[in-house]
Write a protein that holds these residues in place. Structure first.
Motif, short mmCIF file in Angstrom:
data_model
loop_
_atom_site.label_atom_id
_atom_site.label_comp_id
_atom_site.label_asym_id
_atom_site.label_seq_id
_atom_site.Cartn_x
_atom_site.Cartn_y
_atom_site.Cartn_z
N ILE A 199 0.84 -1.20 0.00
CA ILE A 199 0.00 0.00 0.00
C ILE A 199 0.88 1.25 0.00
O ILE A 199 0.65 2.19 -0.78
CB ILE A 199 -0.95 -0.01 1.21
CG1 ILE A 199 -2.05 -1.06 1.03
CG2 ILE A 199 -1.58 1.38 1.42
CD1 ILE A 199 -2.90 -1.30 2.26
N ALA A 200 1.89 1.26 0.86
CA ALA A 200 2.77 2.43 0.95
C ALA A 200 3.54 2.65 -0.34
O ALA A 200 3.66 3.79 -0.82
CB ALA A 200 3.73 2.26 2.13
N LEU A 201 4.07 1.57 -0.92
CA LEU A 201 4.82 1.71 -2.17
C LEU A 201 3.92 2.20 -3.30
O LEU A 201 4.35 2.98 -4.15
CB LEU A 201 5.46 0.37 -2.54
CG LEU A 201 6.63 -0.10 -1.66
CD1 LEU A 201 7.04 -1.51 -2.04
CD2 LEU A 201 7.81 0.86 -1.76
N ALA A 202 2.68 1.73 -3.32
CA ALA A 202 1.74 2.19 -4.34
C ALA A 202 1.47 3.68 -4.18
O ALA A 202 1.47 4.44 -5.17
CB ALA A 202 0.45 1.39 -4.27
N TYR A 203 1.26 4.12 -2.95
CA TYR A 203 1.03 5.55 -2.72
C TYR A 203 2.25 6.37 -3.13
O TYR A 203 2.12 7.46 -3.71
CB TYR A 203 0.70 5.81 -1.25
CG TYR A 203 -0.76 5.60 -0.89
CD1 TYR A 203 -1.78 6.21 -1.62
CD2 TYR A 203 -1.13 4.81 0.21
CE1 TYR A 203 -3.11 6.03 -1.29
CE2 TYR A 203 -2.47 4.63 0.55
CZ TYR A 203 -3.45 5.24 -0.21
OH TYR A 203 -4.78 5.07 0.12
N ALA A 211 1.52 7.57 1.89
CA ALA A 211 2.59 6.57 1.95
C ALA A 211 3.24 6.56 3.32
O ALA A 211 3.44 5.51 3.92
CB ALA A 211 3.63 6.86 0.87
N ALA A 212 3.57 7.75 3.83
CA ALA A 212 4.21 7.85 5.14
C ALA A 212 3.32 7.26 6.23
O ALA A 212 3.79 6.55 7.12
CB ALA A 212 4.54 9.30 5.46
N ALA A 213 2.03 7.55 6.14
CA ALA A 213 1.08 7.03 7.14
C ALA A 213 1.01 5.50 7.07
O ALA A 213 0.96 4.83 8.12
CB ALA A 213 -0.30 7.64 6.92
N SER A 214 1.05 4.95 5.88
CA SER A 214 0.99 3.49 5.73
C SER A 214 2.25 2.84 6.26
O SER A 214 2.19 1.79 6.91
CB SER A 214 0.80 3.13 4.25
OG SER A 214 -0.45 3.59 3.77
#
Length: 230
Positions: free
Chosen positions: A103-107, A116-119
């Motif tokens: 999820i973070a890499l996708a963001y 991304a940072a939040a994930s």
């Protein structure tokens, strides 16, 4: 047998065994997952995605398989599709740390850096392989501008990798995030020599986007694609 060979980067013997397993049972999703990872390590992205998609069709409720689909899509730059798959994987199993990573890499790939940072920060609180927590915190701190803390954590990972508490791969990812290409490539080459499956599993991952275009990184990927014969 196929997985053991693949974990040692012996692609030829691994492919023979995994294809045999799939021939014996075409619906054996583990064999399909492992064969997809082998193809990923060879840099055969399209083929890897086809195989993992087949596993997903057989077992659409497997969070591990769904998140692996997301990983292939992120690697291929299809971040919107990767995000949708990773979110579905999260819904299936909120305790799977890999879903937070994808999820973070996708963001990141979509330019939604706050998300991304939040994930990454949420993922840091989920139990996972040694070193993943630090990698997540490093990437989130870099995005938020806390470079001193990110550097401290990268150095910590390097020390822990030296004593084999964590993988060289994780340490290399940490240094990639802070933009230290020299250290990152040095550690990733050590990961290759140690035959770390994580290196295969994250072949050309956006986790190392900071290394893209560096000829030393390209040389490492060629070594991995070729595999070993020992």
């Amino acid at each position: 047998l196929g997985l053991i060979e693949s974990n040692q980067f012996r692609w030829g013997p691994a492919e023979k065994e995994l294809k045999r397993a799939i021939e014996i049972n075409p619906n054996y999703t583990d064999a399909l997952l492992w064969y997809s990872l082998l193809l990923l390590g060879r840099g055969q992205f399209d083929e890897s995605l086809v195989v993992i998609r087949k596993a997903e069709q057989i077992d659409p409720l497997s969070a591990i398989i769904v998140v692996n689909v997301a990983q292939r899509l992120n690697t291929m730059g299809q971040h919107a599709a990767a995000l949708a798959e990773a979110k579905r994987g999260f819904d299936l199993d909120p305790g799977n740390v890999s879903s937070y990573l994808q999820i973070a890499l996708a963001y990141e790939g979509l330019g939604e850096l706050d998300m991304a940072a939040a994930s990454y920060k949420r993922g840091a609180d989920i139990p996972g392989p040694p070193g993943f927590r630090e990698v997540f915190l490093i990437r989130s701190n870099v995005i938020l501008g806390n470079r001193a803390e990110a550097t401290r954590l990268a150095q910590l990972l390097e020390k822990r990798a030296a004593s084999r508490e964590v993988s060289f791969s994780c340490a290399g990812w940490g240094y990639s995030a802070i933009g230290d290409r020299n250290k990152s490539i040095e550690l990733l080459n050590r990961a290759f020599e140690a035959r770390e499956p994580l290196l295969r599993n994250q072949f050309r991952s956006p986790l190392m986007r900071e290394l893209w275009g560096d000829p030393r990184y390209a040389a490492l990927l060629r070594r991995l694609q070729q595999g070993v014969e020992d």
